[in-house]
Write a protein that holds these residues in place. Structure first.
Motif, short mmCIF file in Angstrom:
data_model
loop_
_atom_site.label_atom_id
_atom_site.label_comp_id
_atom_site.label_asym_id
_atom_site.label_seq_id
_atom_site.Cartn_x
_atom_site.Cartn_y
_atom_site.Cartn_z
N ASN A 150 -2.45 5.06 -9.31
CA ASN A 150 -1.34 4.76 -8.42
C ASN A 150 -0.74 3.41 -8.80
OD1 ASN A 150 -1.77 7.08 -6.77
ND2 ASN A 150 -3.45 6.02 -5.75
N LEU A 151 0.58 3.32 -8.78
CA LEU A 151 1.27 2.10 -9.15
C LEU A 151 2.19 1.62 -8.02
CD1 LEU A 151 2.37 3.09 -12.78
CD2 LEU A 151 0.33 1.79 -12.12
N GLU A 152 2.19 0.31 -7.80
CA GLU A 152 3.11 -0.30 -6.83
C GLU A 152 3.47 -1.70 -7.31
OE1 GLU A 152 3.42 -1.98 -2.24
OE2 GLU A 152 1.54 -1.10 -2.94
N THR A 153 4.76 -2.01 -7.35
CA THR A 153 5.18 -3.37 -7.68
C THR A 153 5.02 -4.26 -6.46
OG1 THR A 153 7.48 -2.77 -7.19
CG2 THR A 153 6.77 -2.64 -9.48
N GLY A 209 -5.27 1.65 -3.74
CA GLY A 209 -3.97 1.03 -3.56
C GLY A 209 -3.10 1.65 -2.50
N ILE A 210 -3.62 2.62 -1.75
CA ILE A 210 -2.85 3.33 -0.72
C ILE A 210 -3.23 2.80 0.66
CG2 ILE A 210 -2.24 5.58 0.25
CD1 ILE A 210 -3.53 6.76 -2.37
N SER A 211 -2.25 2.40 1.44
CA SER A 211 -2.48 1.96 2.81
C SER A 211 -2.75 3.17 3.69
CB SER A 211 -1.26 1.19 3.33
OG SER A 211 -1.43 0.87 4.71
N HIS A 235 0.51 -2.01 5.16
CA HIS A 235 -0.03 -3.27 5.67
C HIS A 235 -0.16 -4.23 4.49
CE1 HIS A 235 -3.83 -1.49 4.16
NE2 HIS A 235 -4.34 -2.70 4.19
N PHE A 236 -0.46 -5.48 4.77
CA PHE A 236 -0.56 -6.46 3.68
C PHE A 236 -1.77 -6.17 2.81
CE2 PHE A 236 1.89 -9.32 6.66
CZ PHE A 236 3.06 -9.26 5.92
N VAL A 237 -1.50 -5.87 1.53
CA VAL A 237 -2.54 -5.55 0.56
C VAL A 237 -2.51 -6.63 -0.52
CG1 VAL A 237 -3.30 -3.87 -1.17
CG2 VAL A 237 -2.34 -3.08 1.02
N MET A 238 -3.66 -7.21 -0.81
CA MET A 238 -3.71 -8.32 -1.75
C MET A 238 -3.91 -7.87 -3.20
SD MET A 238 -3.22 -10.48 0.54
CE MET A 238 -3.26 -11.97 -0.44
N GLY A 239 -4.44 -6.67 -3.39
CA GLY A 239 -4.77 -6.23 -4.74
C GLY A 239 -6.08 -6.77 -5.23
N HIS A 240 -6.93 -7.26 -4.30
CA HIS A 240 -8.25 -7.79 -4.63
C HIS A 240 -9.30 -6.81 -4.08
CE1 HIS A 240 -6.09 -11.92 -4.29
NE2 HIS A 240 -5.79 -11.29 -5.41
N VAL A 241 -9.83 -5.98 -4.95
CA VAL A 241 -10.73 -4.92 -4.53
C VAL A 241 -12.05 -5.50 -4.03
CG1 VAL A 241 -12.06 -2.93 -5.37
CG2 VAL A 241 -9.68 -3.24 -6.08
N GLY A 301 0.80 -1.22 0.00
CA GLY A 301 0.00 0.00 0.00
C GLY A 301 0.83 1.27 0.00
N LEU A 302 2.11 1.15 -0.31
CA LEU A 302 2.98 2.33 -0.43
C LEU A 302 3.20 2.59 -1.92
CD1 LEU A 302 5.63 1.75 2.38
CD2 LEU A 302 3.42 2.93 2.49
N VAL A 303 2.57 3.61 -2.43
CA VAL A 303 2.60 3.91 -3.87
C VAL A 303 4.00 4.34 -4.30
CG1 VAL A 303 1.70 5.47 -5.65
CG2 VAL A 303 0.16 4.49 -3.94
#
Length: 219
Positions: free
Chosen positions: A83-86, A143-145, A97-103, A4-6
């Motif tokens: 927003n983009l994050e690898t 996508g931002i924590s 925090h743990f982000v799954m990318g599942h909206v 969640g850190l862009v």
């Protein structure tokens, strides 16, 4: 998995069908340095797979289900920044925090106010995600924590306090009242909910036998 850190801002361009060209804006090309075919990238909080590397971006596809559940197919998103994050590397820092990318659902910005130390932004929260929101808990917006500063369940809305750095480096600064955002609840809350549901089988000490351990690869 993401944190969640862009890392960068980009723009998206439909290529026909479910394919998209994601272009990094000029000041954010550093994200391309170690990007590879098959990598996962969170695009406004949506996990997509890199299918082709371009000079200043990449091509990815979003399934019809993804387009229905997120803002990627929205005209507002296509005309603005994403927003983009690898993905998180093993041993990497988890600053958010743990982000799954599942909206889980799409919310809407109700309003915002600048304070002496932050921007306070209030969003609606559909039922699919509202049950995972707790004050001082984590939530992912585009996508931002972010940390939940206040939650009003009777109004189905929550407020986050956004520090100046996050506001300046993400697409939050381009939002206006009515803007749609992708929301993802904390994965920990989802597991807690599952385990507390009536009828869920719970493993007890008496279930842990040598045969059980052998079956699951522990011996």
């Amino acid at each position: 998995m993401f944190t969640g850190l862009v890392q960068a801002l980009g723009t998206i361009k439909p290529l026909g069908g479910d394919s998209w060209q994601i272009t990094c804006v000029s000041q954010s090309l550093s994200i391309m340095q170690d990007l590879a075919y098959g990598d996962s990238v969170a695009v406004d909080g949506v996990c997509l797979t890199v299918e082709e590397i371009l000079k200043d971006g990449f091509i990815a596809s979003a399934s019809p289900e993804t387009l229905r559940r997120t803002t990627l197919g929205n005209e507002q998103t296509q005309q603005g920044y994403v927003n983009l994050e690898t993905s998180l590397r093993v041993g990497g820092k988890v600053g958010g925090h743990f982000v799954m990318g599942h909206v889980d659902g799409v919310g809407q910005l109700l309003g915002f106010e600048q304070t002496a130390s932050s921007w306070e932004m209030t969003f609606t929260a559909p039922e699919a995600i509202a049950r995972y929101i707790v004050p001082k808990g984590s939530i992912t917006v585009n996508g931002i924590s972010l940390t939940v500063a206040a939650y009003e369940p009777e109004l189905s809305q929550f407020t986050v306090a956004v520090i100046p750095l996050t506001y300046a480096e993400t697409n939050l600064r381009y939002l206006v009242p009515g803007s749609l955002v992708n929301l993802e609840g904390d994965i920990l809350g989802k597991y807690v909910e599952k385990f507390l549901q009536p009828g869920q089988r719970r493993t007890t000490d008496t279930d842990i036998t040598p045969a059980f351990l052998l079956e699951h690869g522990y011996l």
